[in-house]
Design a protein around this motif. Structure first.
Motif, mmCIF file in Angstrom:
data_model
loop_
_atom_site.group_PDB
_atom_site.id
_atom_site.type_symbol
_atom_site.label_atom_id
_atom_site.label_comp_id
_atom_site.label_asym_id
_atom_site.label_seq_id
_atom_site.Cartn_x
_atom_site.Cartn_y
_atom_site.Cartn_z
ATOM 1 N N ALA A 49 0.830 -1.206 0.000
ATOM 2 C CA ALA A 49 0.000 0.000 0.000
ATOM 3 C C ALA A 49 0.865 1.258 0.000
ATOM 4 O O ALA A 49 0.603 2.215 -0.732
ATOM 5 C CB ALA A 49 -0.946 -0.008 1.197
ATOM 6 N N VAL A 114 -7.698 1.449 0.659
ATOM 7 C CA VAL A 114 -7.021 0.571 -0.290
ATOM 8 C C VAL A 114 -7.481 -0.858 -0.072
ATOM 9 O O VAL A 114 -7.498 -1.336 1.061
ATOM 10 C CB VAL A 114 -5.481 0.661 -0.122
ATOM 11 C CG1 VAL A 114 -4.772 -0.274 -1.086
ATOM 12 C CG2 VAL A 114 -5.006 2.093 -0.299
ATOM 13 N N ALA A 124 -8.428 1.856 -4.806
ATOM 14 C CA ALA A 124 -7.775 2.891 -4.005
ATOM 15 C C ALA A 124 -8.585 4.169 -4.181
ATOM 16 O O ALA A 124 -8.602 4.757 -5.268
ATOM 17 C CB ALA A 124 -6.330 3.101 -4.452
#
Length: 143
Positions: A49, A114, A124
Protein backbone atom coordinates in the motif's frame (compact mmCIF):
# COMPACT_ATOMS: atom_id res chain seq x y z
CA UNK A 1 -37.49 -24.47 42.61
CA UNK A 2 -36.70 -27.89 41.09
CA UNK A 3 -36.06 -26.36 37.64
CA UNK A 4 -33.86 -23.65 39.13
CA UNK A 5 -31.67 -26.39 40.64
CA UNK A 6 -31.45 -28.21 37.30
CA UNK A 7 -30.42 -25.01 35.52
CA UNK A 8 -27.70 -24.33 38.10
CA UNK A 9 -26.34 -27.88 37.86
CA UNK A 10 -26.41 -27.72 34.03
CA UNK A 11 -24.52 -24.41 34.15
CA UNK A 12 -21.86 -25.85 36.44
CA UNK A 13 -21.45 -28.89 34.17
CA UNK A 14 -21.17 -26.64 31.09
CA UNK A 15 -18.47 -24.52 32.75
CA UNK A 16 -16.56 -27.65 33.83
CA UNK A 17 -16.67 -29.10 30.30
CA UNK A 18 -15.50 -25.77 28.83
CA UNK A 19 -12.56 -25.61 31.22
CA UNK A 20 -11.52 -29.18 30.40
CA UNK A 21 -11.73 -28.60 26.64
CA UNK A 22 -9.86 -25.28 26.72
CA UNK A 23 -7.09 -26.48 29.01
CA UNK A 24 -6.55 -29.71 27.08
CA UNK A 25 -6.09 -28.00 23.68
CA UNK A 26 -2.46 -27.19 22.95
CA UNK A 27 -2.57 -23.82 21.21
CA UNK A 28 1.22 -23.77 20.79
CA UNK A 29 1.11 -26.79 18.47
CA UNK A 30 -1.76 -25.44 16.41
CA UNK A 31 -1.06 -25.92 12.69
CA UNK A 32 -1.60 -22.20 12.02
CA UNK A 33 0.37 -19.67 13.99
CA UNK A 34 -1.92 -16.65 13.64
CA UNK A 35 0.46 -14.13 15.20
CA UNK A 36 3.31 -14.94 12.83
CA UNK A 37 1.03 -15.18 9.81
CA UNK A 38 -0.76 -11.91 10.49
CA UNK A 39 2.46 -10.08 11.38
CA UNK A 40 4.23 -11.11 8.16
CA UNK A 41 1.18 -10.44 6.01
CA UNK A 42 0.51 -7.13 7.74
CA UNK A 43 4.00 -5.86 7.02
CA UNK A 44 3.82 -7.05 3.43
CA UNK A 45 0.40 -5.50 2.78
CA UNK A 46 1.37 -2.20 4.40
CA UNK A 47 4.52 -2.11 2.23
CA UNK A 48 2.46 -2.75 -0.93
CA UNK A 49 0.00 0.00 0.00
CA UNK A 50 2.79 2.44 0.89
CA UNK A 51 4.62 1.84 -2.39
CA UNK A 52 1.39 2.45 -4.30
CA UNK A 53 0.41 5.59 -2.39
CA UNK A 54 3.86 7.19 -2.59
CA UNK A 55 4.06 6.61 -6.35
CA UNK A 56 0.44 7.57 -7.07
CA UNK A 57 -0.22 10.90 -8.83
CA UNK A 58 -1.93 12.59 -5.88
CA UNK A 59 0.83 11.88 -3.37
CA UNK A 60 3.79 12.10 -5.75
CA UNK A 61 2.70 15.57 -6.90
CA UNK A 62 2.82 17.25 -3.49
CA UNK A 63 2.42 14.69 -0.71
CA UNK A 64 4.21 15.38 2.55
CA UNK A 65 6.12 12.13 3.12
CA UNK A 66 6.41 12.25 6.91
CA UNK A 67 2.61 12.50 7.25
CA UNK A 68 1.84 9.15 5.61
CA UNK A 69 0.26 6.61 7.99
CA UNK A 70 -1.24 3.26 6.98
CA UNK A 71 -3.10 0.65 8.99
CA UNK A 72 -4.92 -2.57 8.20
CA UNK A 73 -8.62 -2.23 8.93
CA UNK A 74 -9.65 -5.79 8.14
CA UNK A 75 -8.27 -8.89 6.49
CA UNK A 76 -9.23 -12.33 5.36
CA UNK A 77 -5.95 -14.22 5.09
CA UNK A 78 -7.64 -17.31 3.65
CA UNK A 79 -8.92 -15.26 0.70
CA UNK A 80 -5.83 -13.01 0.59
CA UNK A 81 -8.02 -9.91 0.99
CA UNK A 82 -6.85 -6.89 2.94
CA UNK A 83 -8.56 -3.54 3.51
CA UNK A 84 -6.22 -0.74 4.56
CA UNK A 85 -6.76 2.89 5.45
CA UNK A 86 -4.12 5.52 5.02
CA UNK A 87 -3.89 9.20 5.68
CA UNK A 88 -1.49 11.83 4.45
CA UNK A 89 -1.22 15.54 3.81
CA UNK A 90 -0.60 17.36 0.55
CA UNK A 91 0.56 20.93 -0.01
CA UNK A 92 -2.47 21.74 -2.18
CA UNK A 93 -6.13 20.74 -2.35
CA UNK A 94 -7.30 18.37 -5.06
CA UNK A 95 -6.38 14.98 -6.48
CA UNK A 96 -4.12 13.51 -9.11
CA UNK A 97 -1.37 15.39 -10.91
CA UNK A 98 -2.24 19.08 -10.61
CA UNK A 99 0.91 20.27 -12.35
CA UNK A 100 -0.77 22.61 -14.85
CA UNK A 101 -3.11 24.18 -12.32
CA UNK A 102 -2.51 27.49 -10.58
CA UNK A 103 -2.88 26.44 -6.96
CA UNK A 104 -2.33 28.33 -3.77
CA UNK A 105 -0.79 26.45 -0.87
CA UNK A 106 -3.53 24.77 1.14
CA UNK A 107 -2.24 21.90 3.26
CA UNK A 108 -4.92 19.23 2.96
CA UNK A 109 -5.41 16.03 4.93
CA UNK A 110 -6.49 13.10 2.76
CA UNK A 111 -7.63 9.59 3.64
CA UNK A 112 -7.23 6.70 1.24
CA UNK A 113 -9.02 3.35 1.36
CA UNK A 114 -7.02 0.57 -0.29
CA UNK A 115 -8.19 -2.96 -1.10
CA UNK A 116 -5.52 -5.59 -1.80
CA UNK A 117 -6.41 -9.04 -3.13
CA UNK A 118 -3.73 -11.64 -3.84
CA UNK A 119 -1.04 -9.01 -3.38
CA UNK A 120 -2.53 -6.64 -5.98
CA UNK A 121 -4.28 -3.35 -5.36
CA UNK A 122 -7.76 -3.58 -6.81
CA UNK A 123 -9.18 -0.38 -5.34
CA UNK A 124 -7.77 2.89 -4.00
CA UNK A 125 -10.17 5.72 -3.21
CA UNK A 126 -9.14 9.06 -1.74
CA UNK A 127 -11.57 10.96 0.50
CA UNK A 128 -14.46 8.86 -0.85
CA UNK A 129 -14.25 11.10 -3.93
CA UNK A 130 -11.34 10.13 -6.14
CA UNK A 131 -10.50 6.77 -7.74
CA UNK A 132 -6.71 6.87 -7.58
CA UNK A 133 -6.31 3.76 -9.73
CA UNK A 134 -8.30 5.14 -12.65
CA UNK A 135 -7.70 8.84 -11.96
CA UNK A 136 -11.39 9.71 -12.09
CA UNK A 137 -13.95 11.31 -9.81
CA UNK A 138 -16.07 8.78 -8.02
CA UNK A 139 -19.78 8.51 -8.43
CA UNK A 140 -22.09 5.98 -6.85
CA UNK A 141 -21.48 3.50 -9.66
CA UNK A 142 -17.66 3.58 -9.62
CA UNK A 143 -16.48 3.82 -6.02
Amino acid sequence: MFFKGIIIVAGIILVAISIVVLTSYDFQDSPIQFDELSSDNSKKMIAIAKQFIVSSPTFSYDGISDTLEIEIISSNVDDSKFFLKGKFKTLHAGFGNRENLDLSEDITLHTIDVMIVDGKIISAVIDNQWDELNQITCNTATC
